[in-house]
Design a protein around this motif. Sequence first.
Motif, PDB file in Angstrom:
ATOM      1  N   GLY A  87      76.214 106.129  44.713  1.00 19.54           N
ATOM      2  CA  GLY A  87      75.815 105.072  43.895  1.00 19.54           C
ATOM      3  C   GLY A  87      74.334 104.855  43.440  1.00 19.54           C
ATOM      4  O   GLY A  87      73.453 105.128  44.186  1.00 19.54           O
ATOM      5  N   ALA A  88      74.121 103.796  42.803  1.00 19.63           N
ATOM      6  CA  ALA A  88      72.800 103.259  42.255  1.00 19.63           C
ATOM      7  C   ALA A  88      72.709 101.906  42.400  1.00 19.63           C
ATOM      8  O   ALA A  88      73.767 101.202  42.386  1.00 19.63           O
ATOM      9  CB  ALA A  88      72.631 103.863  40.918  1.00 19.63           C
ATOM     10  N   THR A  89      71.483 101.382  42.786  1.00 17.02           N
ATOM     11  CA  THR A  89      71.551 100.049  42.853  1.00 17.02           C
ATOM     12  C   THR A  89      70.865  99.442  41.337  1.00 17.02           C
ATOM     13  O   THR A  89      70.120 100.231  40.532  1.00 17.02           O
ATOM     14  CB  THR A  89      70.593  99.470  43.842  1.00 17.02           C
ATOM     15  OG1 THR A  89      69.034  99.885  43.730  1.00 17.02           O
ATOM     16  CG2 THR A  89      71.104  99.830  45.268  1.00 17.02           C
ATOM     17  N   GLN A  90      70.815  98.150  41.241  1.00 13.34           N
ATOM     18  CA  GLN A  90      70.239  97.545  39.947  1.00 13.34           C
ATOM     19  C   GLN A  90      68.753  97.637  39.852  1.00 13.34           C
ATOM     20  O   GLN A  90      68.208  98.204  38.864  1.00 13.34           O
ATOM     21  CB  GLN A  90      70.448  95.975  39.875  1.00 13.34           C
ATOM     22  CG  GLN A  90      69.800  95.390  38.887  1.00 13.34           C
ATOM     23  CD  GLN A  90      68.657  94.431  39.440  1.00 13.34           C
ATOM     24  OE1 GLN A  90      68.845  93.958  40.737  1.00 13.34           O
ATOM     25  NE2 GLN A  90      67.833  94.063  38.614  1.00 13.34           N
ATOM     26  N   MET A  91      68.075  97.508  41.058  1.00  7.08           N
ATOM     27  CA  MET A  91      66.505  97.793  41.112  1.00  7.08           C
ATOM     28  C   MET A  91      66.189  99.298  40.879  1.00  7.08           C
ATOM     29  O   MET A  91      65.253  99.517  40.334  1.00  7.08           O
ATOM     30  CB  MET A  91      66.022  97.041  42.171  1.00  7.08           C
ATOM     31  CG  MET A  91      64.287  97.142  42.381  1.00  7.08           C
ATOM     32  SD  MET A  91      63.448  96.184  43.622  1.00  7.08           S
ATOM     33  CE  MET A  91      63.926  94.652  42.939  1.00  7.08           C
ATOM     34  N   GLY A  92      66.819 100.216  41.331  1.00  8.47           N
ATOM     35  CA  GLY A  92      66.752 101.322  41.467  1.00  8.47           C
ATOM     36  C   GLY A  92      66.774 101.912  40.019  1.00  8.47           C
ATOM     37  O   GLY A  92      66.016 102.695  39.555  1.00  8.47           O
ATOM     38  N   LEU A  93      67.979 101.399  39.089  1.00 11.63           N
ATOM     39  CA  LEU A  93      68.216 101.746  37.775  1.00 11.63           C
ATOM     40  C   LEU A  93      66.903 101.431  37.009  1.00 11.63           C
ATOM     41  O   LEU A  93      66.560 101.761  36.130  1.00 11.63           O
ATOM     42  CB  LEU A  93      69.481 101.053  37.398  1.00 11.63           C
ATOM     43  CG  LEU A  93      69.810 101.316  35.911  1.00 11.63           C
ATOM     44  CD1 LEU A  93      69.769 102.785  35.435  1.00 11.63           C
ATOM     45  CD2 LEU A  93      71.106 100.833  35.377  1.00 11.63           C
ATOM     46  N   GLU A  94      66.592 100.017  37.103  1.00 11.08           N
ATOM     47  CA  GLU A  94      65.470  99.417  36.519  1.00 11.08           C
ATOM     48  C   GLU A  94      64.319 100.138  36.581  1.00 11.08           C
ATOM     49  O   GLU A  94      63.376 100.291  35.593  1.00 11.08           O
ATOM     50  CB  GLU A  94      65.357  98.107  36.916  1.00 11.08           C
ATOM     51  CG  GLU A  94      66.028  96.960  36.454  1.00 11.08           C
ATOM     52  CD  GLU A  94      66.025  95.633  37.083  1.00 11.08           C
ATOM     53  OE1 GLU A  94      64.999  95.416  37.684  1.00 11.08           O
ATOM     54  OE2 GLU A  94      66.849  94.668  36.672  1.00 11.08           O
ATOM     55  N   LEU A  95      64.045 100.650  37.836  1.00  5.03           N
ATOM     56  CA  LEU A  95      62.604 101.543  37.965  1.00  5.03           C
ATOM     57  C   LEU A  95      62.959 102.960  37.285  1.00  5.03           C
ATOM     58  O   LEU A  95      61.871 103.375  36.790  1.00  5.03           O
ATOM     59  CB  LEU A  95      62.400 101.572  39.364  1.00  5.03           C
ATOM     60  CG  LEU A  95      61.496 100.447  40.056  1.00  5.03           C
ATOM     61  CD1 LEU A  95      61.655 100.473  41.528  1.00  5.03           C
ATOM     62  CD2 LEU A  95      60.228 100.259  39.509  1.00  5.03           C
ATOM     63  N   ALA A  96      64.227 103.383  37.484  1.00  2.00           N
ATOM     64  CA  ALA A  96      64.243 104.718  36.735  1.00  2.00           C
ATOM     65  C   ALA A  96      64.167 104.679  35.340  1.00  2.00           C
ATOM     66  O   ALA A  96      63.396 105.585  34.477  1.00  2.00           O
ATOM     67  CB  ALA A  96      65.864 105.137  37.093  1.00  2.00           C
ATOM     68  N   GLN A  97      64.268 103.500  34.406  1.00  2.00           N
ATOM     69  CA  GLN A  97      64.180 103.200  33.200  1.00  2.00           C
ATOM     70  C   GLN A  97      62.633 103.339  32.891  1.00  2.00           C
ATOM     71  O   GLN A  97      62.196 103.568  32.033  1.00  2.00           O
ATOM     72  CB  GLN A  97      65.217 102.081  32.866  1.00  2.00           C
ATOM     73  CG  GLN A  97      66.299 102.160  32.890  1.00  2.00           C
ATOM     74  CD  GLN A  97      67.294 100.876  32.853  1.00  2.00           C
ATOM     75  OE1 GLN A  97      66.736  99.825  32.965  1.00  2.00           O
ATOM     76  NE2 GLN A  97      68.403 100.931  31.974  1.00  2.00           N
ATOM     77  N   LYS A  98      61.977 102.380  33.854  1.00  2.00           N
ATOM     78  CA  LYS A  98      60.572 102.191  33.639  1.00  2.00           C
ATOM     79  C   LYS A  98      59.827 103.501  33.715  1.00  2.00           C
ATOM     80  O   LYS A  98      58.897 103.855  33.306  1.00  2.00           O
ATOM     81  CB  LYS A  98      60.168 101.129  34.640  1.00  2.00           C
ATOM     82  CG  LYS A  98      58.665 100.878  34.593  1.00  2.00           C
ATOM     83  CD  LYS A  98      58.118  99.507  35.661  1.00  2.00           C
ATOM     84  CE  LYS A  98      56.710  99.398  35.476  1.00  2.00           C
ATOM     85  NZ  LYS A  98      56.255  98.252  36.384  1.00  2.00           N
ATOM     86  N   LEU A  99      60.376 104.164  34.979  1.00  2.00           N
ATOM     87  CA  LEU A  99      59.403 105.383  35.166  1.00  2.00           C
ATOM     88  C   LEU A  99      59.545 106.587  34.389  1.00  2.00           C
ATOM     89  O   LEU A  99      59.062 107.591  34.473  1.00  2.00           O
ATOM     90  CB  LEU A  99      59.288 105.789  36.585  1.00  2.00           C
ATOM     91  CG  LEU A  99      58.873 104.616  37.496  1.00  2.00           C
ATOM     92  CD1 LEU A  99      59.223 104.883  39.138  1.00  2.00           C
ATOM     93  CD2 LEU A  99      57.258 104.540  37.366  1.00  2.00           C
ATOM     94  N   GLY A 100      60.846 106.621  33.613  1.00  2.00           N
ATOM     95  CA  GLY A 100      61.261 107.651  32.965  1.00  2.00           C
ATOM     96  C   GLY A 100      62.115 108.721  33.648  1.00  2.00           C
ATOM     97  O   GLY A 100      62.181 109.881  33.496  1.00  2.00           O
ATOM     98  N   ILE A 101      62.892 108.392  34.850  1.00  2.00           N
ATOM     99  CA  ILE A 101      63.657 109.258  35.727  1.00  2.00           C
ATOM    100  C   ILE A 101      64.910 109.263  35.163  1.00  2.00           C
ATOM    101  O   ILE A 101      65.638 108.206  34.862  1.00  2.00           O
ATOM    102  CB  ILE A 101      63.425 109.088  36.918  1.00  2.00           C
ATOM    103  CG1 ILE A 101      62.220 109.225  37.622  1.00  2.00           C
ATOM    104  CG2 ILE A 101      64.584 109.627  37.866  1.00  2.00           C
ATOM    105  CD1 ILE A 101      62.163 108.644  39.011  1.00  2.00           C
TER     106      ILE A 101
END
Length: 282
Positions: free
Chosen positions: A235-249
């Motif tokens: 799974g994913a964590t909330q901060m992991g998702l926020e950074l993926a959104q910010k970095l375009g991953i």
Amino acid sequence: MTINKQPTFVKTAAEAPLTIAVTAINEQGEQVDKHIACERPLTVYLNWRPIVTLMTLGARPEALALGYLKNQGFISDANQLESVIVDWEVSSAAVITKETTEDLEAKLSEKTVTTGCGQGTVFGGFMDGIEDIQLPKPQLKQSMLYSLLNNISAYNETYKNAGAVHGCGLCEGDQIISFVEDVGRHNAVDTLAGEMWLKQESGDNKLFYTTGRLTSEMVIKVAKMGIPVLLSRSGATQMGLELAQKLGITMIARAKGRHFLVYHGSDNIEFDAPPPKRAQTN
């Protein structure tokens, strides 16, 4: 794609045994022969200064030491390396570089305990430069993801034999370029990061697979490798998702069999092979 000539320096190749044979007693009270994963300490030194002790399987320790130091922001220029020497008799990996290490103490004094396997730590240089990362926009097909997941099933040899490890893979399309297992998922990603760094490979056309969860630390490490797609069976964590959104991953989690969840970047995927919908029960 190789973009530069690989640096030349002294490097050992000190792979250690990955499993050990043991006996256990099963639920019938019978003795059975099994294998368990090895776990050993490896203290990483930078210019003779001890940095960290990693608990590792020991598959590719030189790449692990280099990837860890690179991802933490302690080193940045592979062409300045002089030697990487691993000695299992004293459980050490000594990295010598011509790069300046004047700010080493300041970076070591600033640390954060992370959600890594066991108890992980990142240091002051870990976040350096992430604002400048520009990742390409990938183009993926659902059918390719299924093919990749099927191909990955041929790996995870230590896990199949002994359990207790995580695996990470560097992939191009549905092909696995390099795969490594370790007792912690961050050791595995650091090992692949170290190998990519030494080979001066671009991450533009690559996908990163992990058996571990997609935390902020995992997302940042993959972004530093220049890889735009992160795929996990966990799974994913909330901060992991926020950074993926910010970095375009493009973040894809819970990927197993024909199931997956795209948490970010679904517009980069062509859904060309949707499986039959499950019948709903009342």
